[in-house]
Scaffold this motif. Sequence first.
Motif, PDB file in Angstrom:
ATOM      1  N   UNK A 136       0.847  -1.216   0.000  1.00  0.00           N
ATOM      2  CA  UNK A 136       0.000   0.000   0.000  1.00  0.00           C
ATOM      3  C   UNK A 136       0.874   1.255   0.000  1.00  0.00           C
ATOM      4  N   UNK A 137       1.921   1.218   0.841  1.00  0.00           N
ATOM      5  CA  UNK A 137       2.780   2.398   0.974  1.00  0.00           C
ATOM      6  C   UNK A 137       3.549   2.673  -0.330  1.00  0.00           C
ATOM      7  N   UNK A 138       3.963   1.597  -1.011  1.00  0.00           N
ATOM      8  CA  UNK A 138       4.664   1.770  -2.298  1.00  0.00           C
ATOM      9  C   UNK A 138       3.713   2.382  -3.325  1.00  0.00           C
ATOM     10  N   UNK A 139       2.522   1.835  -3.425  1.00  0.00           N
ATOM     11  CA  UNK A 139       1.576   2.335  -4.438  1.00  0.00           C
ATOM     12  C   UNK A 139       1.178   3.783  -4.154  1.00  0.00           C
ATOM     13  N   UNK A 140       0.957   4.099  -2.881  1.00  0.00           N
ATOM     14  CA  UNK A 140       0.599   5.463  -2.501  1.00  0.00           C
ATOM     15  C   UNK A 140       1.745   6.424  -2.834  1.00  0.00           C
ATOM     16  N   UNK A 141       2.989   5.987  -2.561  1.00  0.00           N
ATOM     17  CA  UNK A 141       4.155   6.845  -2.836  1.00  0.00           C
ATOM     18  C   UNK A 141       4.329   7.047  -4.339  1.00  0.00           C
TER      19      UNK A 141
END
Length: 254
Positions: A155-160
């Motif tokens: 999730x954090x990768x996609x959001x970034x």
Amino acid sequence: MTSTSLITGASSGLGTEYARRLARRGDRLVLVARDAARLEQLAAELTREGAVDVEVLSADLTCFEGIAAVTSRLTDPARPVATLINSAGFGLPLAFETNDIEDEVRHLRLHDEVPMRLMHAVLPSMLARRSGTILNIASASAVMPRSTYAACKAWLVMFSRWANAQYASRGVIVTAVCPGYTHTDFHARLGLPKGEEGIPNWLWLEAPRVVTESLRDVERGKAVSVPSRRYRAIWTLAQLAPSGLMARLAERGR
Ligand code: NAP
């Protein structure tokens, strides 16, 4: 002009290493974690070594009060923050079904809700100045089906990636840093002493290398930084491999 960097998870591991590196670069620092004594010790060490200004902000980021204290520092118009590093994190056993659900909720909050809230707090002032850098410490496991930890990091990768595409043209670089296994306190805190994590030696990275490579990628404006050639190869292969194979490989080590 000296700029200010706020680092969560600064009392240990990657957060401490980012603090050392950015102090040497001449940044003012705001160090965030729960362990005030460790933060004060680091602040004293960095000050002895010539750091310009080191502020300690002790906060539990799984609590409303802790998040509010850091958010308030990030939105203080008199003391703008140029770099935000979201490094605070912890691991849980992979057996989701037997984990305490409240531990899982705290884990999800610290890895995803907290970076999202802190970014939301700091972005308006960064965008107004058309300048800012945000590093979200994710993980190479983000491309593996591996319990809630990998799911949080994915999730954090996609959001970034989205945020970098959205804000880079307005002066704000957002980078998801995706290290593989790195020698820090992370595994010992999971109850796995050094050497007993079930991970072959060649897969281990050292924190200084992760920090050097990720800061270089940030300079280049990359949305995703995967430190080391070996983990870049794993990252690429993991996205091509059949999902059944990846599920079996992801069961190994901790
Ligand atoms: P670490 O040495 O255990 O450091 C974790 C940091 O998070 C500590 O400073 C800890 O400080 C802080 N923290 C934990 N819970 C917190 C809370 N509730 N509120 C505020 N701070 C909290 O581990 P690390 O390896 O440096 O981990 C940094 C990041 O890298 C994490 O997001 C982790 O998921 C990621 N990562 C690690 C590895 C690895 O193999 N080490 C690999 C990929 C990604 P206090 O206890 O003082 O609060």
